[in-house]
Design an enzyme around this catalytic site. Structure first.
Site, PDB file in Angstrom:
ATOM      1  N   ALA A 117      67.667 -14.197  -0.618  1.00 35.51           N
ATOM      2  CA  ALA A 117      67.253 -12.872  -0.135  1.00 35.51           C
ATOM      3  C   ALA A 117      66.824 -12.962   1.335  1.00 35.51           C
ATOM      4  O   ALA A 117      66.294 -13.984   1.746  1.00 35.51           O
ATOM      5  CB  ALA A 117      66.111 -12.346  -0.993  1.00 35.51           C
ATOM      6  N   PRO A 118      67.074 -11.901   2.123  1.00 34.35           N
ATOM      7  CA  PRO A 118      67.688 -10.615   1.747  1.00 34.35           C
ATOM      8  C   PRO A 118      69.213 -10.603   1.708  1.00 34.35           C
ATOM      9  O   PRO A 118      69.802  -9.613   1.343  1.00 34.35           O
ATOM     10  CB  PRO A 118      67.163  -9.666   2.839  1.00 34.35           C
ATOM     11  CG  PRO A 118      67.005 -10.552   4.041  1.00 34.35           C
ATOM     12  CD  PRO A 118      66.576 -11.895   3.518  1.00 34.35           C
ATOM     13  N   GLY A 120      71.490 -12.364   4.309  1.00 40.74           N
ATOM     14  CA  GLY A 120      72.252 -12.636   5.536  1.00 40.74           C
ATOM     15  C   GLY A 120      73.265 -13.746   5.365  1.00 40.74           C
ATOM     16  O   GLY A 120      74.431 -13.617   5.744  1.00 40.74           O
ATOM     17  N   LYS A 121      72.835 -14.854   4.777  1.00 42.88           N
ATOM     18  CA  LYS A 121      73.739 -15.999   4.630  1.00 42.88           C
ATOM     19  C   LYS A 121      74.667 -15.799   3.425  1.00 42.88           C
ATOM     20  O   LYS A 121      75.847 -16.161   3.470  1.00 42.88           O
ATOM     21  CB  LYS A 121      72.928 -17.287   4.509  1.00 42.88           C
ATOM     22  CG  LYS A 121      72.201 -17.591   5.823  1.00 42.88           C
ATOM     23  CD  LYS A 121      71.042 -18.527   5.686  1.00 42.88           C
ATOM     24  CE  LYS A 121      70.315 -18.683   7.027  1.00 42.88           C
ATOM     25  NZ  LYS A 121      69.537 -17.482   7.417  1.00 42.88           N
ATOM     26  N   ASP A 139      67.353 -15.926  -5.836  1.00 38.70           N
ATOM     27  CA  ASP A 139      66.040 -15.809  -5.203  1.00 38.70           C
ATOM     28  C   ASP A 139      64.998 -15.756  -6.306  1.00 38.70           C
ATOM     29  O   ASP A 139      65.185 -15.071  -7.315  1.00 38.70           O
ATOM     30  CB  ASP A 139      65.929 -14.581  -4.301  1.00 38.70           C
ATOM     31  CG  ASP A 139      64.810 -14.772  -3.285  1.00 38.70           C
ATOM     32  OD1 ASP A 139      65.090 -15.246  -2.168  1.00 38.70           O
ATOM     33  OD2 ASP A 139      63.637 -14.477  -3.617  1.00 38.70           O
ATOM     34  N   ARG A 144      62.978  -9.254  -4.501  1.00 35.61           N
ATOM     35  CA  ARG A 144      63.856  -9.708  -3.419  1.00 35.61           C
ATOM     36  C   ARG A 144      65.293  -9.890  -3.902  1.00 35.61           C
ATOM     37  O   ARG A 144      66.249  -9.610  -3.171  1.00 35.61           O
ATOM     38  CB  ARG A 144      63.322 -11.016  -2.827  1.00 35.61           C
ATOM     39  CG  ARG A 144      62.116 -10.817  -1.923  1.00 35.61           C
ATOM     40  CD  ARG A 144      61.395 -12.133  -1.626  1.00 35.61           C
ATOM     41  NE  ARG A 144      62.260 -13.117  -0.979  1.00 35.61           N
ATOM     42  CZ  ARG A 144      62.490 -13.179   0.331  1.00 35.61           C
ATOM     43  NH1 ARG A 144      61.900 -12.304   1.124  1.00 35.61           N
ATOM     44  NH2 ARG A 144      63.275 -14.105   0.836  1.00 35.61           N
ATOM     45  N   CYS A 237      63.519 -21.517  10.041  1.00 34.53           N
ATOM     46  CA  CYS A 237      63.284 -20.808  11.304  1.00 34.53           C
ATOM     47  C   CYS A 237      61.918 -21.242  11.850  1.00 34.53           C
ATOM     48  O   CYS A 237      61.082 -20.411  12.183  1.00 34.53           O
ATOM     49  CB  CYS A 237      63.388 -19.298  11.131  1.00 34.53           C
ATOM     50  SG  CYS A 237      62.338 -18.616   9.842  1.00 34.53           S
TER      51      CYS A 237
END
Length: 469
Positions: A117-118, A120-121, A139, A144, A237
């Protein structure tokens, strides 16, 4: 420098970054004075980048290190555009696009996104599969996972299994099963301090140490689900070495069958630092993204390969026994809309499954999902009503351009699109519709948005309430 962003940064974080970066520390700080960048990633399973550039109604600029990524300006609202609702692009911070762009996913493979989640990948690798093979997107949080499912449905990805399960439980179902695994691990988020100041307020040095324990366990789970010869991408990140190089150092010692491999390079990338790990020179194959060297936020990524070669793929397509009346109602609907193919492939009746009047199109790979908590297996096609089949929104979005005959296609600047997305009925001129009545796919520039039913020049809106803008 006395900006609000800089004053929000914790002192312990700044001291550590100064130790890590040395002469680069001042340029790193200066990056916090710069505005953040905004990005979108094109769904190349539905549209080519060239065609996207021709129809997008706002200014975009290529992201140089992601082949299907684009910058857009801060004042644009791309989520309000009908092209977004047609699943033609995903909104994602430019650096965050990097991990999925650096793991080479091929159609037909089995891919796991462990902390998805959410989405992107998961949407990126799902798009790369082009409807073949299997995407398992997991997830641990149900809320989520539901948001994740919505984004995957928006992208029209049919071959999916969306679960909300503890990874250690998944290992029992999927030992050495996946060709590719993405582990975008929960992390302290230091790389996002410029984008989200709340993360800086919550940060403590202890948090990184606590998260590194979780990351280690997730890495072991991922390694044990990876096929021999398979590849796993670990990303965070954050800048914290105890969540980055030190995790990879530890994993290489715990699972010696894994080795680091190089990724496609870019001039703004920085290499991993062996000194921040255990001194292993291989750590230079990791990639670090710093905001003072790139037009994006902070990221770390490592691509690992398991030794050996994969055996034959497990899991086979199962034969479904459909009640005759169910097939009849669905065939009537498919005839009415003039179905040619679905997601680029011939429709396979063996993949249709009915559960409590809801109809699903299962992935072509049938596998043992027993015992796993999941919220979707396959594509939700629609509902069985009395003597008829009623299509669902995810089916509309799984259609590619020109896969059905009964379409009404409006240009991206047609004001009726906004009204459709709000759930209103539309007036349609006779020459705009393929047929004079019945089910149609409403499209933007030929790309399906949702269903409607045409009656006497009026399109009755079938865009579901929960999807409305």
């Amino acid at each position: 420098m006395d900006s609000d962003r800089l004053s929000a940064l914790p002192q312990a974080f700044l001291h550590r970054m100064k130790d890590m970066l040395g002469d680069d520390f001042e340029p790193f700080l200066a990056a916090y004075e710069q505005p953040r960048t905004y990005g979108l990633r094109v769904n190349t399973a539905k549209i080519s980048c060239e065609e996207f550039e021709q129809i997008v109604p706002f200014e975009v600029k290529k992201i140089p290190w992601v082949s299907n990524g684009y910058f857009y300006n801060e004042d644009v609202r791309p989520s309000r555009c009908a092209l977004y609702q047609a699943g033609l692009y995903y909104l994602q911070e430019p650096s965050a696009m990097t991990p999925a762009s650096r793991i080479p996913v091929e159609p037909g493979e089995y891919v796991l996104d462990m902390c998805a989640a959410p989405g992107g990948k998961a949407t990126a690798v799902g798009s790369a599969l082009k409807g073949e093979g299997l995407l398992v997107a997991n997830d641990i949080s149900t809320t989520r996972a539901r948001a994740l499912l919505r984004n995957l449905e928006l992208f029209g990805i049919p071959n999916l299994f969306v679960s909300n399960e503890k990874p250690e439980k998944m290992v029992k179902n999927f030992p050495e099963f996946f060709h590719k695994i993405i582990l975008d691990a929960p992390c302290s988020g230091e790389g996002m301090f410029r984008k989200e100041e709340a993360l800086a307020k919550d940060w403590t040095p202890e948090k990184s140490e606590e998260l590194s324990r979780i990351q280690k366990q997730l890495c072991l789970n991922a390694a044990d689900m990876l096929q021999p010869g398979g590849q796993m991408l670990y990303s965070t990140c954050t800048f914290a070495p105890c969540e980055d190089e030190q995790i990879i150092s530890w994993l290489l010692r715990e699972r010696p069958e894994l080795s680091l491999i190089s990724m496609e390079d870019y001039e703004g990338f920085s290499t991993g630092n062996p000194e921040w790990g255990d001194g292993n020179p291989q750590l230079k194959k990791c990639v670090r993204i710093f905001p003072h060297k790139m037009q994006g936020e902070g990221h770390f990524l490592a691509l690992l390969q398991k030794e050996g070669t994969a055996g034959p793929s497990a899991g086979t397509s199962k034969t479904s026994r459909l009640a005759a009346d169910v097939r009849k109602y669905m065939e009537e609907f498919f005839r009415e809309i003039g179905l040619k193919t679905l997601d680029g492939q011939e429709f396979d009746w063996n993949r249709v499954e009915v559960r409590a009047d809801k109809v699903y199109y299962l992935p072509s790979v049938s596998y043992n999902f027993r015992g796993l908590t999941f919220i979707r297996n396959g594509l939700y096609l629609g509902d069985l009503k009395k003597n008829r089949f009623e299509p669902a929104q995810p089916l509309a979005l799984a259609f590619r351009k020109n896969e059905a005959e009964a379409v009404i296609s409006l240009s991206v600047d047609d004001p009726r699109l906004e009204r459709y997305l709000k759930g209103e009925t539309l007036t349609i001129e006779p020459e705009e519709a393929a047929h004079s009545k019945g089910w149609h796919l409403l499209c933007v520039e030929g790309y399906p948005l949702g269903f409607g039913k045409l009656v006497n020049g009026t399109l009755k809106n079938k865009y579901p309430a929960g999807w409305r803008v």
